[in-house]
Design an enzyme around this catalytic site. Structure first.
Site, PDB file in Angstrom:
ATOM      1  CE  LYS A  78      -0.076  13.211  -1.833  1.00  0.00           C
ATOM      2  NZ  LYS A  78      -1.167  12.836  -0.922  1.00  0.00           N
ATOM      3  N   GLY A 174     -12.781  -3.970  -0.701  1.00  0.00           N
ATOM      4  CA  GLY A 174     -11.456  -3.761  -0.109  1.00  0.00           C
ATOM      5  C   GLY A 174     -11.506  -3.905   1.397  1.00  0.00           C
ATOM      6  N   GLY A 176      -8.775  -4.096   3.605  1.00  0.00           N
ATOM      7  CA  GLY A 176      -7.442  -3.883   4.169  1.00  0.00           C
ATOM      8  C   GLY A 176      -7.539  -3.221   5.530  1.00  0.00           C
ATOM      9  CB  VAL A 178      -9.488   1.880   5.933  1.00  0.00           C
ATOM     10  CG1 VAL A 178     -10.686   2.740   6.304  1.00  0.00           C
ATOM     11  CG2 VAL A 178      -8.214   2.701   6.080  1.00  0.00           C
TER      12      VAL A 178
HETATM   13  P1  NAD Z   1      -4.832  -1.466   2.305  1.00  0.00           P
HETATM   14  O1  NAD Z   1      -3.773  -1.610   1.258  1.00  0.00           O
HETATM   15  O2  NAD Z   1      -4.564  -1.956   3.683  1.00  0.00           O
HETATM   16  O3  NAD Z   1      -6.190  -2.149   1.801  1.00  0.00           O
HETATM   17  C1  NAD Z   1      -6.658  -2.099   0.496  1.00  0.00           C
HETATM   18  C2  NAD Z   1      -7.403  -3.384   0.242  1.00  0.00           C
HETATM   19  O4  NAD Z   1      -8.067  -3.291  -1.016  1.00  0.00           O
HETATM   20  C3  NAD Z   1      -6.492  -4.611   0.203  1.00  0.00           C
HETATM   21  O5  NAD Z   1      -7.000  -5.629   1.024  1.00  0.00           O
HETATM   22  C4  NAD Z   1      -6.527  -5.017  -1.279  1.00  0.00           C
HETATM   23  O6  NAD Z   1      -6.357  -6.413  -1.483  1.00  0.00           O
HETATM   24  C5  NAD Z   1      -7.922  -4.555  -1.663  1.00  0.00           C
HETATM   25  N1  NAD Z   1      -8.134  -4.381  -3.100  1.00  0.00           N
HETATM   26  C6  NAD Z   1      -7.281  -3.886  -4.024  1.00  0.00           C
HETATM   27  N2  NAD Z   1      -7.850  -3.918  -5.234  1.00  0.00           N
HETATM   28  C7  NAD Z   1      -9.083  -4.418  -5.085  1.00  0.00           C
HETATM   29  C8  NAD Z   1     -10.155  -4.705  -5.975  1.00  0.00           C
HETATM   30  N3  NAD Z   1     -10.062  -4.461  -7.281  1.00  0.00           N
HETATM   31  N4  NAD Z   1     -11.305  -5.238  -5.477  1.00  0.00           N
HETATM   32  C9  NAD Z   1     -11.414  -5.487  -4.148  1.00  0.00           C
HETATM   33  N5  NAD Z   1     -10.421  -5.245  -3.259  1.00  0.00           N
HETATM   34  C10 NAD Z   1      -9.282  -4.721  -3.717  1.00  0.00           C
HETATM   35  O7  NAD Z   1      -5.180   0.108   2.313  1.00  0.00           O
HETATM   36  P2  NAD Z   1      -5.953   0.916   3.449  1.00  0.00           P
HETATM   37  O8  NAD Z   1      -4.968   1.599   4.318  1.00  0.00           O
HETATM   38  O9  NAD Z   1      -7.022   0.065   4.029  1.00  0.00           O
HETATM   39  O10 NAD Z   1      -6.624   2.068   2.567  1.00  0.00           O
HETATM   40  C11 NAD Z   1      -7.726   1.774   1.717  1.00  0.00           C
HETATM   41  C12 NAD Z   1      -8.057   3.000   0.879  1.00  0.00           C
HETATM   42  O11 NAD Z   1      -8.354   4.115   1.733  1.00  0.00           O
HETATM   43  C13 NAD Z   1      -6.909   3.460  -0.026  1.00  0.00           C
HETATM   44  O12 NAD Z   1      -7.459   4.027  -1.205  1.00  0.00           O
HETATM   45  C14 NAD Z   1      -6.258   4.579   0.791  1.00  0.00           C
HETATM   46  O13 NAD Z   1      -5.595   5.517  -0.041  1.00  0.00           O
HETATM   47  C15 NAD Z   1      -7.475   5.202   1.439  1.00  0.00           C
HETATM   48  N6  NAD Z   1      -7.177   5.908   2.689  1.00  0.00           N
HETATM   49  C16 NAD Z   1      -6.575   5.240   3.713  1.00  0.00           C
HETATM   50  C17 NAD Z   1      -6.313   5.912   4.892  1.00  0.00           C
HETATM   51  C18 NAD Z   1      -5.658   5.203   6.050  1.00  0.00           C
HETATM   52  O14 NAD Z   1      -5.713   5.735   7.179  1.00  0.00           O
HETATM   53  N7  NAD Z   1      -5.076   4.040   5.856  1.00  0.00           N
HETATM   54  C19 NAD Z   1      -6.664   7.276   5.037  1.00  0.00           C
HETATM   55  C20 NAD Z   1      -7.306   7.924   3.971  1.00  0.00           C
HETATM   56  C21 NAD Z   1      -7.550   7.222   2.800  1.00  0.00           C
END
Ligand code: NAD
Length: 353
Positions: A78, A174, A176, A178
């Site tokens: 990291k 959430g 977003g 994913v």
């Molecule tokens: P993103 O930022 O695109 O989406 C996160 C979503 O969560 C956003 O829409 C945000 O508004 C929402 N959110 C934040 N706080 C909230 C709450 N209190 N209640 C409801 N919704 C809330 O992120 P992402 O890329 O979709 O990733 C989502 C999670 O998965 C993160 O924890 C990330 O670390 C983890 N993750 C992502 C990936 C990847 O490939 N993107 C891989 C492994 C892990």
């Protein structure tokens, strides 16, 4: 510092300074026993330098566990770059970071994390080859979602003894990158979705596209659903939220879902199957790692779908030993690392990226 490294089970810790660009970076390598350490690069403000070092130290091991259980020939590492206060030249700083990574000669491959963008990875790629998540590899989110879907199917088979998702209800927190992609998989499989996001536009989109039921962010924990899928923030599974859950399975993409290790035990005691986050959300890592080696999309997808088989194995063993699945996952990862020659301190703490 050395004691802290020992407790975190790290092999090496590197500090990089470049006064011209303002780069202050820490690269923590947990293990290279299974192959080059891979792991994200955080770029955020820290009140104290020690906090930045602690962040790098505590997150490196989780990447080793994640890569091992994903069956990747990688260890974990990291980076934390301390974001400068005031104006700075982002491009110059990322190029300097690339040179720092390059000096390690391939022991560590960097990736995106909080505060870094695909464009930063492209910049880093101008000074080192040891970088993933560039625009050439594309958004990892759809691949993460594919792995989550395979993991949910495995959990449903094990816990609910059902081969199909059709007719089940899933509460997604959430929506977003994913979360939205998972909603799409589940909708196509015939699930009923209950969705929450702090961004109302994202909720509206899922209501319109998938006929989902909108739920407020505060009420999502307590809704009656077969599966709760945390796809927003980390540390959402705490004593308070676990008491509210009305589901049989927790399976989502968010990193570090358990506020602490005891919360995993709480879920186990409540008879809720918690699918360990770092196992189920490895699809994005599998994608970026295999993209580097030139694997085909079919080879990559097959590897991502293996997440389901890995989880079924862990669920069965956890049941046989009457242990929470997250402990069994840790033990497996530790065994895989030990088999590859990585030695770990006996008194290590457990932390995951
Ligand atoms: P993103 O930022 O695109 O989406 C996160 C979503 O969560 C956003 O829409 C945000 O508004 C929402 N959110 C934040 N706080 C909230 C709450 N209190 N209640 C409801 N919704 C809330 O992120 P992402 O890329 O979709 O990733 C989502 C999670 O998965 C993160 O924890 C990330 O670390 C983890 N993750 C992502 C990936 C990847 O490939 N993107 C891989 C492994 C892990």
């Amino acid at each position: 510092m050395l004691k802290q490294m020992e407790n975190a089970g790290l092999t090496d810790l590197h500090f990089g300074l470049d006064p011209a660009s303002g780069l202050k970076a820490i690269i923590a390598i947990h293990s290279t026993a299974r192959g080059a350490a891979i792991g994200g690069c955080r770029f955020i403000h820290y009140a104290r330098e020690q906090d930045a070092v602690t962040d790098a130290l505590r997150l490196a091991r989780g990447m080793s566990y994640k890569a091992a259980l994903a069956g990747l020939p990688h260890g974990g590492g990291k980076t934390v770059i301390i974001k400068p206060e005031g104006d700075f030249d982002r491009r110059a700083l990322m190029q300097a970071f690339g040179r720092f990574v390059d000096q390690l000669g391939g022991r560590y491959i960097t990736a995106m994390d909080s505060g870094t963008e695909v464009s930063d990875m492209d910049t880093i790629a101008t000074t080192t080859d040891f970088v993933s998540c560039t625009s050439a590899s594309g958004d990892p989110a759809p691949h993460t979602a594919l792995g989550i879907f395979a993991g949910i199917q495995a959990a449903v088979r094990h816990k609910l003894q059902r081969d199909s998702i059709a007719g089940l209800s899933v509460a997604i927190q959430g929506l977003g990158h994913v979360g939205h992609a998972i909603a799409q998989h589940l909708y196509k499989a015939g699930a009923h979705l209950l969705v929450a996001d702090i961004d109302p536009a994202r909720v509206r989109q899922c209501v319109e596209e998938f006929g989902a039921e909108a739920v407020s962010p505060d009420s999502i924990y307590g809704v009656q659903a077969d599966i709760f899928s945390p796809c927003g923030l980390g540390a959402v599974l705490s004593q308070d939220s676990i008491a509210k859950l009305q589901c049989s399975i927790v399976a989502g993409s968010a990193n570090n879902q358990l506020a602490n290790d005891e919360d995993g035990n709480r879920l186990h005691q409540r008879g809720i199957l918690y699918v360990p986050d770092y196992v189920i959300n490895a699809g994005g890592l599998i994608h970026v790692a295999m993209h580097r080696t030139g694997a085909s999309a079919a080879e990559r997808d097959a590897k991502i779908l293996e997440i389901g088989a890995t989880l079924e194995h862990l669920f069965t063993e956890a049941e046989r030993r009457d242990m929470p699945v997250h402990h069994v996952a840790d033990l497996h990862a530790e065994q895989m690392l030990a088999d590859a020659g990585h030695t770990q301190p006996a008194d290590k703490e457990r932390h995951h990226a």
